[in-house]
Design an enzyme around this catalytic site. Structure first.
Site, mmCIF file in Angstrom:
data_model
loop_
_atom_site.group_PDB
_atom_site.id
_atom_site.type_symbol
_atom_site.label_atom_id
_atom_site.label_comp_id
_atom_site.label_asym_id
_atom_site.label_seq_id
_atom_site.Cartn_x
_atom_site.Cartn_y
_atom_site.Cartn_z
ATOM 1 N N LYS A 128 -11.795 1.076 -9.126
ATOM 2 C CA LYS A 128 -10.933 0.698 -7.998
ATOM 3 C C LYS A 128 -11.192 -0.752 -7.615
ATOM 4 C CE LYS A 128 -9.730 2.481 -3.356
ATOM 5 N NZ LYS A 128 -10.070 3.541 -2.362
ATOM 6 N N SER A 149 -6.454 6.317 -0.835
ATOM 7 C CA SER A 149 -6.150 4.965 -1.273
ATOM 8 C C SER A 149 -6.554 4.674 -2.717
ATOM 9 C CB SER A 149 -6.875 3.959 -0.354
ATOM 10 O OG SER A 149 -8.285 4.128 -0.423
ATOM 11 N N SER A 165 -9.751 9.523 0.507
ATOM 12 C CA SER A 165 -9.115 8.679 -0.503
ATOM 13 C C SER A 165 -9.484 8.990 -1.946
ATOM 14 C CB SER A 165 -9.410 7.204 -0.211
ATOM 15 O OG SER A 165 -8.741 6.790 0.951
#
Length: 394
Positions: free
Chosen positions: A32, A109, A133
């Site tokens: 990420k 996210s 997330s």
């Protein structure tokens, strides 16, 4: 780099050295775009932050550990802006493709990481979980996902959002890979899952739409057959609206502390939903924050008393992923309902693992194990053993 998935940041490829042997040898992973990787910028889901980043000269320790164990890095993945959204949509970069439901949102996210794994672009991926997330996109995309005990996996070299809620988690597509990654990031001895004691609370399942309850009912029965009877908890659940407000106040206050100065100093252009959350957090006073922390302590004490060392079985999220065409109001409604389930782990700092066990309306739907703080490896091994055993029987 799999541009059709919209999972990866389009950074120029730079070599990242990894060990030639190790328990993760032969596996590929993505990261990420909140974690620093030497030779790459860290954009945090926002082009202004990307412009401010510069090329990093150090790799986050958690990424380095995976490299040292033989895994090969293939790229950095999209994230919702500043990791402050659960839809997976990003006004600047678009929406990564959900590999299990292409017409539906991936969840966020950690949207790009879930997309990369669910589309078979890599074997596993790192994400972060502040309010859901990792767990949300794992359920939406049909993946295994871990939110660890708070502080269990290093967040050094990772863009912060909420100091007392941020965690580093990961996704995998198979139980074997899920277990292997946990073995590297969680240094415990392999635990004895035969001693696990499962409990549940009907109040958590009754919040779900009828079709989700029906989809998860046979899963609960199989869990009971595999691990032994699931004991029902009888005490009434705490008032959820009060807990949700406390959660929002802590999250909002800490998010503004982490990113508010940058947002105002550089005039960051944020998507409407993300901007609204930061402005809401800016208005939370220190007194409100401290009162919310006290509420969190009481909530944690309640769950500690109820659970002891037992493993709580609960839905990961209420339903399958909303459509890509869903209106913002619908996304926000789903987000609110999801938090009734997701915030238990967040507020109590307990680890939670989600398993891809069911489908509802053709969409993936997960169920979770939530255990005592420090039981991360146990939860992963329980998930892996159950899913492998369940697959063998079917």
């Amino acid at each position: 780099m799999q541009d059709d998935l919209r999972a990866f940041m389009p950074y120029p490829v730079q070599p990242v050295v990894h060990a030639l042997s190790g328990p993760l040898s032969g596996m590929t992973f993505a990261v990420k775009d909140l974690f620093d990787v030497a030779g790459y910028p860290t954009g945090g889901g926002n082009p202004h932050l990307l412009a401010l980043s510069g090329i990093k000269n150090r790799t986050a320790p958690v990424v380095q550990k995976l490299l040292d164990n033989g895994a090969r890095f293939i790229g950095k993945t999209h994230t919702s802006e500043l990791a402050y959204s659960m839809s997976g949509q990003n006004i600047h970069y678009g929406t990564p493709r959900n590999g299990s439901a292409p017409n539906h949102i991936p969840g966020g996210s950690s949207s790009g990481s879930a997309s990369a794994v669910s589309n078979d672009a890599c074997d596993f991926a790192l994400g972060t979980d502040t309010g859901g997330s990792v767990r949300t996109p794992a359920s939406y995309c049909g993946l295994y996902g871990l939110r660890p005990t708070h502080g269990r996996i290093s967040l050094e070299g990772c863009q912060p959002l909420c100091a007392t809620m941020d965690t580093c988690g990961f996704f995998a597509r198979t139980p074997e890979v899920f277990s292997a990654v946990a073995g590297c990031l969680l240094s415990d001895e392999r635990p004895d899952i035969s001693r696990a004691r499962l409990v549940s609370h009907e109040g958590l399942f009754s919040r779900l739409p009828a079709r989700s309850q029906q989809a998860l009912m046979p899963v609960q029965q199989r869990l009971g057959q595999f691990f032994g009877a699931i004991t029902p908890l009888k005490a009434p659940l705490p008032e959820i609206d009060e807990i949700y407000l406390a959660f929002r106040q802590i999250q909002g206050y800490e998010a503004w502390q982490a990113q508010g100065e940058t947002i105002e100093r550089y005039g960051l252009q944020l998507g409407p939903d993300v901007s609204e959350r930061f402005l809401w957090g800016k208005a939370v006073t220190r007194a409100q924050f401290e009162a919310a922390c006290q509420q969190r302590d009481r909530y944690t004490a309640w769950w500690d008393e109820q659970l002891g060392d037992a493993i709580l079985v609960l839905p990961t999220v209420p339903d399958g992923a909303p459509l890509l065409t869903a209106q913002p109001e619908e996304i926000e409604k789903v987000r609110r309902l999801s938090h009734d389930l997701l915030l238990i782990s967040v507020m109590t700092q307990r680890p939670q693992v989600t398993l891809p066990v069911a489908r509802v309306g053709g969409l993936p739907l997960g169920i979770s194990f939530l255990g005592p703080r420090g039981s991360d490896r146990l939860l992963v091994e329980m998930a892996s053993a159950f899913m492998q055993g369940d697959q063998n029987e079917q």
